[in-house]
Design an enzyme around this catalytic site. Structure first.
Site, short mmCIF file in Angstrom:
data_model
loop_
_atom_site.label_atom_id
_atom_site.label_comp_id
_atom_site.label_asym_id
_atom_site.label_seq_id
_atom_site.Cartn_x
_atom_site.Cartn_y
_atom_site.Cartn_z
N GLY A 361 -25.15 -64.01 -6.33
CA GLY A 361 -25.66 -64.43 -5.03
C GLY A 361 -24.79 -63.83 -3.94
N GLY A 363 -23.16 -64.70 -0.16
CA GLY A 363 -22.87 -65.71 0.82
C GLY A 363 -22.69 -65.07 2.18
N GLY A 364 -22.13 -65.84 3.11
CA GLY A 364 -21.98 -65.34 4.47
C GLY A 364 -21.03 -64.17 4.58
N GLY A 366 -19.86 -62.04 1.74
CA GLY A 366 -19.69 -61.14 0.60
C GLY A 366 -20.60 -61.52 -0.54
CB VAL A 368 -20.64 -64.37 -5.87
CG1 VAL A 368 -19.87 -64.96 -7.03
CG2 VAL A 368 -20.11 -64.92 -4.55
CE LYS A 383 -17.26 -66.28 -2.70
NZ LYS A 383 -17.18 -67.53 -1.93
CG ASP A 480 -18.03 -73.46 4.74
OD1 ASP A 480 -18.86 -74.20 5.32
OD2 ASP A 480 -18.28 -72.29 4.42
N1 LIG Z 1 -17.61 -69.53 -9.37
C1 LIG Z 1 -18.92 -69.28 -9.37
N2 LIG Z 1 -19.63 -69.39 -10.52
C2 LIG Z 1 -20.96 -69.16 -10.53
N3 LIG Z 1 -21.68 -68.82 -9.44
C3 LIG Z 1 -21.04 -68.70 -8.26
C4 LIG Z 1 -19.63 -68.91 -8.17
N4 LIG Z 1 -19.28 -68.73 -6.88
C5 LIG Z 1 -20.39 -68.41 -6.21
N5 LIG Z 1 -21.47 -68.38 -7.03
C6 LIG Z 1 -22.86 -68.05 -6.67
O1 LIG Z 1 -22.87 -67.08 -5.63
C7 LIG Z 1 -23.58 -67.54 -4.52
C8 LIG Z 1 -22.90 -67.11 -3.24
O2 LIG Z 1 -21.62 -67.70 -3.16
P1 LIG Z 1 -20.88 -67.89 -1.78
O3 LIG Z 1 -20.54 -66.54 -1.26
O4 LIG Z 1 -19.76 -68.82 -2.01
O5 LIG Z 1 -22.02 -68.51 -0.93
P2 LIG Z 1 -21.90 -69.34 0.41
O6 LIG Z 1 -21.41 -68.40 1.44
O7 LIG Z 1 -23.30 -69.78 0.62
O8 LIG Z 1 -20.94 -70.42 0.09
C9 LIG Z 1 -23.62 -69.06 -4.66
O9 LIG Z 1 -24.81 -69.56 -4.14
C10 LIG Z 1 -23.56 -69.27 -6.15
O10 LIG Z 1 -24.87 -69.30 -6.69
#
Ligand SMILES: Nc1ncnc2c1ncn2[C@@H]1O[C@H](COP(=O)(O)OP(=O)(O)O)[C@@H](O)[C@H]1O
Ligand SMILES: *[C@@H]1O[C@H](CO)[C@@H](O)[C@H](O)[C@H]1NC(C)=O
Ligand SMILES: *[C@@H]1O[C@H](CO)[C@@H](O)[C@H](O)[C@H]1NC(C)=O
Ligand SMILES: *[C@@H]1O[C@H](CO)[C@@H](O)[C@H](O)[C@H]1NC(C)=O
Ligand SMILES: *[C@@H]1O[C@H](CO)[C@@H](O)[C@H](O)[C@H]1NC(C)=O
Ligand SMILES: *[C@@H]1O[C@H](CO)[C@@H](O)[C@H](O)[C@H]1NC(C)=O
Ligand SMILES: *[C@@H]1O[C@H](CO)[C@@H](O)[C@H](O)[C@H]1NC(C)=O
Length: 678
Positions: A361, A363-364, A366, A368, A383, A480
């Site tokens: 996914g 996020g804002g 970068g 992951v 990340k 956050d």
């Molecule tokens: N440690 C992790 N294990 C599994 N999936 C993760 C992990 N960290 C993040 N993700 C996935 O990556 C996506 C984006 O993460 P992140 O950048 O933290 O999003 P946000 O900016 O919305 O907090 C999350 O919605 C999640 O589904």
């Protein structure tokens, strides 16, 4: 050995053999009436072939040639007058060459059919090129087969991945047995592996008086065992022997793996035993072992030496490219953080080169990626944050290193980091069940969380946040807290993630902040005035989170009239109207739904959302309320929400520049935190 090389070797050997003086007898159509025939090899035989079936130059019938998902058929050129016969008998020698000695594609079969159409509509793979489904749906046609099946298929109710079966109009065998034979001397059963690449002989005899078929097999060269492997009752009079003539031949198919099926010799007779095959005049199979013959080396060696020259060049190219590809930024001061540092190469390989298939996914700030560390086989989430500025990087890395020591079962463990030019990579424990917001807001997953699960997650997050605020050596403010930052582990425990964002907040030291970190809907009102994150602003965000989880609604929603509806107001409204539990997510209604618990949690959510920082509980108190160790204060809506709530929320002061830039509702942090001086 690679299949190409094996193929090359095989072909060259076949050519050598074909060129030799050996005579390969093929005595087809003995007697001319089609009641009996024998092929000691198929060179010059007039078989009708289809699919990928071919006859090799030295006379092997190769039903499949090593291409995947293909079928091949071979028919005796003229149909046999089966109805006029009482019985039939056939014997053949076959071999199956799989890509791996212990893993094979589907097998092959000898068949008798009234219609060639059945076979032309048949499918490869598990259907062995015999039928186009598990059962024959073609009412006008019948097919009888003896299958040499090398796959265990549940649909066909196979007994093993190495068996012989008797089939009539269905791939669910009438009778079957593991491949092998009963030794005449000892009477003991001897296993045979169908995919062993060794030639084996099979005898099939149908007795129409006894309405029974027997199948016997043995390694090539062993004379026919007295005790058959398989004896199965089957009446062919109403099936394949119903029409005047029937087609006889072989079918085979490949699946997702490369394999080749060979028939080496074959004889057939009506009303009597099949003519014996002349074993010594059968064509030879390709070598089955891994060792190439010396003759072949003469061809291979020049190619090999040319290949070495090429390989050296390629290696040099790869090394240079690799150097660029895996280059990192390491500075002197980082030495002290050494153990927390991952090499870029490890992360690159773990995430398959940060491929899209590994993307979890974005996020804002970068993306992951999921990764599996090669050495430990550990699953991680990487990340990738891009950053331009070097400012504050040292402090940030120091924080990462110290945050690595934060350990709690409701926090996503930060394992370490890596730096490259313009990139920072943070490595976390992988959370298999993803982020919580998907379960709350995705239609497809909606309602999958029942109340006890939600309460468990809320408790977990409260416990994690309480640890950050009060139980560690320094106060850590998360900044956050929100549903998308809560990840679920394999046991559906809620774990607070995104520590990359949190900044340490020393007791008493100046916590000058130039930017507000957070997400609309979770931002405490005072942040708009002071811009200063405190444990109490985390509690406010936690309140919004609690309401979001319980109600299954986002903290801010656009209604039909395009007005912003605050979830806090919406819940308070329900309370004022009498029943606060009406605000709870209706998708949990059919689960174990404890109204008292729901009511307590909603009220606690409101309490944490108090517009004034002093009106909010601490995370320790939140834990006590949740555990029932402390009772919530006076239970009337007014005690929780002063009438100024709405005014606070919509006050012009709230719309300061600091807040405005985050109205996009994406979180931000590290990047601007780093570039904006401290
Ligand atoms: N440690 C992790 N294990 C599994 N999936 C993760 C992990 N960290 C993040 N993700 C996935 O990556 C996506 C984006 O993460 P992140 O950048 O933290 O999003 P946000 O900016 O919305 O907090 C999350 O919605 C999640 O589904
Ligand atoms: C097998 O036969 C098919 C069709 O004749 C052909 O396209 C394919 O290249 C052959 N595969 C091999 C490995 O010879
Ligand atoms: C299988 O082939 C028969 C004709 O032989 C046809 O009637 C039938 O519809 C086919 N079934 C499937 C599942 O394709
Ligand atoms: C035959 O193979 C089966 C399954 O692989 C095994 O359990 C059995 O012991 C083998 N028997 C002999 C006689 O090798
Ligand atoms: C076999 O089937 C035929 C035709 O349906 C029938 O006449 C005959 O009696 C059957 N034989 C046995 C032994 O059931
Ligand atoms: C079997 O084949 C060999 C070699 O082709 C030949 O010499 C021999 O006579 C044959 N035997 C019979 C019984 O046909
Ligand atoms: C959570 O993950 C575990 C293990 O990966 C899995 O068994 C379980 O079904 C998952 N739960 C949900 C709701 O997806």
């Amino acid at each position: 050995m690679p299949p190409e090389l094996l193929h090359l070797i095989t072909t060259s050997l076949l050519l050598l053999v074909a060129a030799g003086p050996c005579c390969l007898a093929a005595t087809g159509g003995g007697g001319g009436d089609g009641r009996q025939f024998a092929y000691n090899g198929f060179a010059g035989a007039d078989l009708a072939l289809d699919g990928v079936a071919t006859v090799t130059p030295n006379g092997l019938l190769m039903l499949t040639n090593g291409t995947i998902q293909k079928k091949g058929h071979a028919f005796h050129p003229s149909p046999v007058p089966l109805r006029a016969a009482r019985s039939f008998s056939t014997t053949f020698v076959f071999a199956i060459f799989g890509q791996y000695i212990d893993l094979s594609s589907p097998g092959m079969a000898f068949f008798v059919t009234t219609s060639r159409e059945v076979l032309s509509a048949a499918l490869p793979g598990q259907f062995m090129g015999l039928l186009n489904g598990t059962r024959n749906t073609n009412r006008g046609a019948h097919i009888f087969a003896v299958e040499l099946d090398t796959l265990l298929n549940a649909e066909c109710r196979d007994i093993s991945s190495n068996h012989v079966g008797v089939d009539l109009d269905s791939l669910v065998s009438r009778g079957s047995a593991d491949a092998g034979y009963y030794d005449d001397g000892t009477g003991r059963f001897q296993n045979l592996s169908l995919i062993s690449r060794k030639a084996m002989q099979v005898w099939v005899d149908y007795d129409s008086a006894a309405t029974e078929v027997t199948v016997t097999m043995a390694p090539l060269g062993v004379s026919r065992p007295k005790k058959p492997l398989l004896r199965t009752a089957v009446n062919l009079s109403a099936a394949v022997a119903q029409q005047d003539t029937a087609y006889v031949g072989f079918a085979s198919a490949t699946g997702i793996l490369f394999s080749r099926h060979f028939v080496v010799g074959w004889s057939f007779a009506l009303d009597g035993p099949a003519p014996a095959l002349n074993i010594s005049s059968l064509p030879t199979l390709p070598p089955s072992g891994p060792k190439p013959r010396p003759k072949v080396l003469e061809i291979v060696l020049p190619i090999a030496s040319a290949a070495v020259v090429l390989a050296v060049g390629a290696a040099a190219y790869v090394l240079v490219r690799r150097h660029l590809r895996y280059s990192e930024v390491v500075e002197e001061w980082e030495a002290e953080f050494g153990p927390h540092r991952f090499s870029y190469k490890d992360l690159f390989q773990a995430t398959k080169g940060f491929s899209d298939t590994n993307l979890l996914g974005a996020g804002g700030f970068g993306s992951v990626y999921k990764g599996v560390l090669r050495k430990s086989a550990m699953e991680v989430a990487v990340k990738r944050v891009s950053h331009e500025s070097r400012q504050g990087m040292k402090e940030f890395i120091a924080e990462v290193a110290s945050m690595r020591r934060l350990r709690h079962r409701n926090l996503v463990q930060l394992l370490g980091y890596c730096r490259r030019k313009g990139q920072l990579l943070l490595v976390y424990d992988y959370m298999p069940n993803g982020s919580l917001d998907k379960y709350l807001h995705d239609r497809s997953k909606g309602g999958t969380l029942d109340w006890p699960q939600r309460l468990h997650i809320i408790r977990g997050v409260a416990s994690g946040l309480s640890y950050l605020h009060e139980d560690w050596e320094q106060i850590v403010i998360h900044r956050d807290v929100k549903a998308s930052n809560v990840l679920l582990d394999d046991q559906m425990n809620g774990r607070l993630g995104d520590f990359g964002l949190a900044r340490l907040y020393d007791h008493g030291s100046d916590a000058r902040t130039t930017h507000v970190v957070g997400t609309m809907g979770y931002l405490a009102p005072e942040l708009g005035h002071t811009g200063k994150a405190t444990p109490s602003t985390d509690v406010f965000a936690f309140g919004a989170f609690v309401l979001e989880v319980t109600c299954g609604r986002r903290p801010i929603k656009q209604d039909e009239g395009n007005n912003r509806v605050m979830l806090v107001d919406w819940v308070a409204e329900h309370w004022r109207n009498g029943l606060i539990t009406k605000a709870a997510d209706t998708r949990m209604l059919n689960s174990r739904f404890n109204l008292d618990e729901v009511s307590l949690v909603l009220k606690l959510g409101l309490l944490c959302s108090h517009p004034l920082p002093n009106g909010r509980p601490t995370m320790r108190q939140v834990m006590q309320y949740l555990d029932g160790d402390m009772l919530l204060p006076d239970s009337s809506p007014a005690a929780y929400l002063s009438s100024t709530m709405l005014e606070w929320m919509h006050s012009p002061e709230l719309n300061t520049n600091a807040i405005k830039s985050y109205v996009s509702s994406t979180s931000f942090g590290v990047i601007s935190d780093l570039s904006g001086g401290r």
